[in-house]
Scaffold this active site. Structure first.
Site, PDB file in Angstrom:
ATOM      1  N   ASP A   1      -3.838   2.488  -5.479  1.00  0.00           N
ATOM      2  CA  ASP A   1      -2.411   2.431  -4.465  1.00  0.00           C
ATOM      3  C   ASP A   1      -2.286   1.149  -3.777  1.00  0.00           C
ATOM      4  OD1 ASP A   1      -4.502   2.887  -2.541  1.00  0.00           O
ATOM      5  OD2 ASP A   1      -3.250   4.481  -1.724  1.00  0.00           O
ATOM      6  N   GLU A   2      -2.869   0.193  -4.204  1.00  0.00           N
ATOM      7  CA  GLU A   2      -2.759  -1.002  -3.233  1.00  0.00           C
ATOM      8  C   GLU A   2      -2.848  -2.388  -3.985  1.00  0.00           C
ATOM      9  OE1 GLU A   2      -5.695  -2.205   0.313  1.00  0.00           O
ATOM     10  OE2 GLU A   2      -6.272  -0.474  -0.928  1.00  0.00           O
TER      11      GLU A   2
ATOM     12  N   ASP B   1       0.642  -1.133  -0.010  1.00  0.00           N
ATOM     13  CA  ASP B   1      -0.030  -0.090  -0.205  1.00  0.00           C
ATOM     14  C   ASP B   1       1.190   1.241  -0.105  1.00  0.00           C
ATOM     15  OD1 ASP B   1      -1.950   1.971   0.107  1.00  0.00           O
ATOM     16  OD2 ASP B   1      -3.020   0.791   1.947  1.00  0.00           O
TER      17      ASP B   1
HETATM   18 MG   LIG Z   1      -2.442   4.089   0.347  1.00  0.00          MG
END
Ligand SMILES: [Mg+2]
Length: 385
Positions: free
Chosen positions: A105-106, A11
């Site tokens: 974003d993961e 993340d």
């Molecule tokens: Mg993040």
């Protein structure tokens, strides 16, 4: 018992904020909020300096500004976020045997069985290093036997760290954490459990599952499993660049009627965009296909900021069509495709008018659902010129 899995959750830390800082290093160390204006919208993300004041994502901007009046409010640059998200995806994709892009974003990686070829933990540390050196963005990871525990390990490792929970140590890791750290446990469930005298994950783990079931139904049993780190959850779903939604139409009669072709293009784009919204996915790539009467077929694609909105996708489709179309030729088939899909479309919060827009689209999708596809296929009303 099946062999335990090796799952990694990556993340990016305060992703949008960090992307902003890359172009404006003077912002580092300051309380920053990416979101709408001071008066409206919600916080998309904020820097750790702002979090110290109690600001967090999804908080109304008004409240955030009350808590941290000196914070700098940034409107956000969506195209840049997509660009960096793709870059990180490319780096992971080049190395990881199996990974899922869970959001902008993961990422989840499944390294099960890879210990025959490399040491998964050291390998992941090196991959993290590579991402940070190449992109300049901080990223954290958690490694565990399930997606849930891996994600929770990441959350504990943040910011800018990593944490491995070895097989068998899940319950011990979870025990001292607060109940609302379990992904999916919101305020409602948390307060319900609090009323039952349960505050920490340990409290759930030690509570009789049958009583949890009485109060919360099946979810009670699921929580009980989760609290002991026994809930295996879903598999890591492989990410394919090719994963896409598309539609195409072969016309009854070859045509060069530009009004008709444009209407068709709009209709098809709206159709697949609405499929994306239904799945809560966004597309990072749009392509248009034209086939002429002699079966010659041309296709062209372009990268776009992640979106599932008609009014953002239609102009791109039209632009591609005009770049592709050979004037005066009749068209036999027209197709539109959206690809490079990413799940969890939460990044839409970024628009200051996101909620309004999202409500509008929900209404449109609702009408389409109730009255069929024919009812709302103009595109004009949403600026699809
Ligand atoms: Mg993040």
């Amino acid at each position: 018992m099946p062999p335990s899995r090796t799952i990694v959750h990556f993340d990016l830390d305060a992703f949008f904020v960090e992307v902003e800082i890359l172009s404006r290093p003077d912002l580092r160390g300051k309380p920053l909020i990416v979101g709408g204006s001071r008066e409206r919208g919600v916080v998309t993300t904020c820097s750790y300096e702002a979090r110290k004041y109690g600001v967090h994502s999804a908080m109304p901007m008004k409240r955030a500004v009350q808590l941290c009046p000196q914070a700098l409010i940034l409107p956000g640059s969506r195209g840049e976020y997509s660009k960096y998200s793709r870059w990180v995806t490319d780096i992971i994709s080049a190395k990881a045997p199996l990974f899922e892009k869970a959001s902008i974003d993961e990422f989840y990686l499944d390294l099960t069985g890879m210990d025959r070829f490399f040491k998964p933990f050291e390998w992941t540390v090196a991959l993290r290093e590579e991402i940070m050196v190449k992109t300049g963005l901080p990223i954290s990871f958690g490694m565990a036997t399930s997606k849930m525990v891996a994600k929770m390990a990441t959350n504990e490792a943040k910011p800018n760290g990593y944490l491995q929970i070895p097989p068998g140590k899940e319950a011990a890791f979870l025990a001292p954490l607060k109940i609302d750290k379990i992904p999916g446990v919101g305020e409602h469930t948390a307060s319900l459990l609090k009323d039952m005298g349960l505050r920490l994950i340990r409290d759930i783990a030690e509570y009789p599952p049958a009583l949890l079931e009485q109060r919360l139904g099946n979810y009670g049993l699921e929580l009980s499993e989760k609290s002991r780190g026994m809930h295996m959850g879903s598999e890591v779903a492989p990410y394919h660049e090719a994963k896409s939604v598309s539609t195409e139409n072969t016309f009854g009669e070859n045509t060069d009627d530009m009004d008709f072709l444009m209407r068709e293009l709009v209709r098809m784009t709206e159709k697949i965009a609405s499929e994306l919204r239904k799945d809560n996915k966004m597309a990072g790539c749009l392509s248009v296909k034209i086939r002429y009467p002699d079966f010659e077929t041309t296709q062209r694609q372009t990268s776009i900021p992640y979106s599932f909105y008609d009014d953002e996708l239609i102009p791109v489709a039209k632009d591609l069509f005009h770049k592709l179309y050979r004037k005066g030729m009749k068209v036999r088939l027209l197709g539109v495709r959206l690809s490079e899909l990413t799940g969890e479309a939460k990044q839409t919060n970024l628009f200051s008018d996101a909620e309004k827009k999202s409500v509008l689209y929900q209404a449109i999708d609702g009408v389409r659902y109730r009255f069929g596809k024919k009812s709302l296929t103009k595109g004009g009303a949403l600026g699809g010129k």
